[in-house]
Design a protein around this motif. Sequence first.
Motif, PDB file in Angstrom:
ATOM      1  N   HIS A  28       0.869  -1.185   0.000  1.00 49.56           N
ATOM      2  CA  HIS A  28       0.000   0.000   0.000  1.00 49.56           C
ATOM      3  C   HIS A  28       0.900   1.227   0.000  1.00 49.56           C
ATOM      4  O   HIS A  28       2.125   1.114   0.160  1.00 49.56           O
ATOM      5  CB  HIS A  28      -0.936  -0.013   1.209  1.00 49.56           C
ATOM      6  N   ILE A  29       0.297   2.379  -0.134  1.00 49.08           N
ATOM      7  CA  ILE A  29       1.033   3.615  -0.347  1.00 49.08           C
ATOM      8  C   ILE A  29       2.121   3.883   0.704  1.00 49.08           C
ATOM      9  O   ILE A  29       3.183   4.402   0.400  1.00 49.08           O
ATOM     10  CB  ILE A  29       0.049   4.809  -0.505  1.00 49.08           C
ATOM     11  N   GLU A  30       1.857   3.482   1.950  1.00 48.89           N
ATOM     12  CA  GLU A  30       2.843   3.745   3.009  1.00 48.89           C
ATOM     13  C   GLU A  30       3.783   2.571   3.259  1.00 48.89           C
ATOM     14  O   GLU A  30       4.690   2.680   4.086  1.00 48.89           O
ATOM     15  CB  GLU A  30       2.125   4.093   4.314  1.00 48.89           C
ATOM     16  N   SER A  31       3.555   1.476   2.589  1.00 48.63           N
ATOM     17  CA  SER A  31       4.389   0.299   2.828  1.00 48.63           C
ATOM     18  C   SER A  31       5.816   0.533   2.340  1.00 48.63           C
ATOM     19  O   SER A  31       6.044   0.907   1.192  1.00 48.63           O
ATOM     20  CB  SER A  31       3.801  -0.925   2.128  1.00 48.63           C
ATOM     21  N   ARG A  32       6.756   0.286   3.240  1.00 47.83           N
ATOM     22  CA  ARG A  32       8.168   0.463   2.864  1.00 47.83           C
ATOM     23  C   ARG A  32       8.596  -0.572   1.829  1.00 47.83           C
ATOM     24  O   ARG A  32       9.598  -0.400   1.144  1.00 47.83           O
ATOM     25  CB  ARG A  32       9.045   0.346   4.122  1.00 47.83           C
ATOM     26  N   LEU A  33       7.832  -1.640   1.715  1.00 44.26           N
ATOM     27  CA  LEU A  33       8.191  -2.675   0.737  1.00 44.26           C
ATOM     28  C   LEU A  33       8.016  -2.188  -0.703  1.00 44.26           C
ATOM     29  O   LEU A  33       8.632  -2.709  -1.621  1.00 44.26           O
ATOM     30  CB  LEU A  33       7.368  -3.947   0.958  1.00 44.26           C
ATOM     31  N   CYS A  34       7.168  -1.163  -0.876  1.00 44.02           N
ATOM     32  CA  CYS A  34       6.963  -0.614  -2.225  1.00 44.02           C
ATOM     33  C   CYS A  34       8.220   0.079  -2.745  1.00 44.02           C
ATOM     34  O   CYS A  34       8.343   0.327  -3.942  1.00 44.02           O
ATOM     35  CB  CYS A  34       5.796   0.370  -2.236  1.00 44.02           C
ATOM     36  N   ASN A  35       9.151   0.406  -1.861  1.00 41.11           N
ATOM     37  CA  ASN A  35      10.398   1.038  -2.303  1.00 41.11           C
ATOM     38  C   ASN A  35      11.483   0.022  -2.650  1.00 41.11           C
ATOM     39  O   ASN A  35      12.574   0.389  -3.063  1.00 41.11           O
ATOM     40  CB  ASN A  35      10.943   1.962  -1.202  1.00 41.11           C
ATOM     41  N   VAL A  36      11.148  -1.243  -2.455  1.00 40.55           N
ATOM     42  CA  VAL A  36      12.128  -2.293  -2.753  1.00 40.55           C
ATOM     43  C   VAL A  36      12.073  -2.615  -4.247  1.00 40.55           C
ATOM     44  O   VAL A  36      11.013  -2.927  -4.774  1.00 40.55           O
ATOM     45  CB  VAL A  36      11.832  -3.571  -1.918  1.00 40.55           C
ATOM     46  N   LYS A  66       0.585  -5.114  11.918  1.00 38.11           N
ATOM     47  CA  LYS A  66       0.982  -3.791  12.429  1.00 38.11           C
ATOM     48  C   LYS A  66       1.223  -2.767  11.325  1.00 38.11           C
ATOM     49  O   LYS A  66       1.165  -1.572  11.583  1.00 38.11           O
ATOM     50  CB  LYS A  66       2.252  -3.933  13.287  1.00 38.11           C
ATOM     51  N   VAL A  67       1.541  -3.227  10.131  1.00 32.48           N
ATOM     52  CA  VAL A  67       1.813  -2.278   9.046  1.00 32.48           C
ATOM     53  C   VAL A  67       0.750  -2.302   7.955  1.00 32.48           C
ATOM     54  O   VAL A  67       0.802  -1.506   7.020  1.00 32.48           O
ATOM     55  CB  VAL A  67       3.220  -2.498   8.421  1.00 32.48           C
ATOM     56  N   SER A  68      -0.202  -3.197   8.056  1.00 35.70           N
ATOM     57  CA  SER A  68      -1.190  -3.315   6.979  1.00 35.70           C
ATOM     58  C   SER A  68      -2.332  -2.316   7.141  1.00 35.70           C
ATOM     59  O   SER A  68      -2.536  -1.748   8.189  1.00 35.70           O
ATOM     60  CB  SER A  68      -1.740  -4.738   6.891  1.00 35.70           C
TER      61      SER A  68
END
Length: 191
Positions: A30-38, A189-191
Amino acid sequence: MKNGKIITHKQTNAASISVQDELYRIGLWHIESRLCNVEIFWCRLPQIKMYDALGFFMLGTTKLDKFFGYESGHIYIPAFVLSHVFSQKRGSLRDIIRHEYGHAFAYHYPELIIYSEKFEAVFGGNYYSDVPSEMEHEAYISLYAKTMPMEDFAETFMVFVRRNGIIPEKISNTKLKNKWVFIAKQIKKVS
Ligand SMILES: [Zn+2]
């Protein structure tokens, strides 16, 4: 994956999109997920110090790594590996990507995994410990999970993502169940 098979750029992209879709379903995309920057990079050559890895996650980069274009915090999928000692038994390209996203999750959310006291209790050691944890065989989701706590985490995460968070019925071992529940809680916690 068959021994000696070359992975193409196209296959890497297709598998990445498919796994990102799974991450979306479990709430990690999702927009705030740090995984999207991977980023997932396909590379022509395996990395010298990880010549055996079907895929790898860059934890830290040396000057030489930087010279070759590697960056910390990203996933790399080499077109081929120099040796297939046991890594060829590690399954599909998607499984490799799911596994590497496990390392990425720990790296980008260290407060939830790497610095978590609960992690040590559940996985039998610090995330970065290279000493194998001592648990009964059934407490590990795969053989590779036995090598060290971080691999145990990444392997369990891989199956968690593949199964959309639904624990396989055949898992009855309490320690393995606890690992699964730990991952579910941290994701929540992050979803
Ligand atoms: Zn790994």
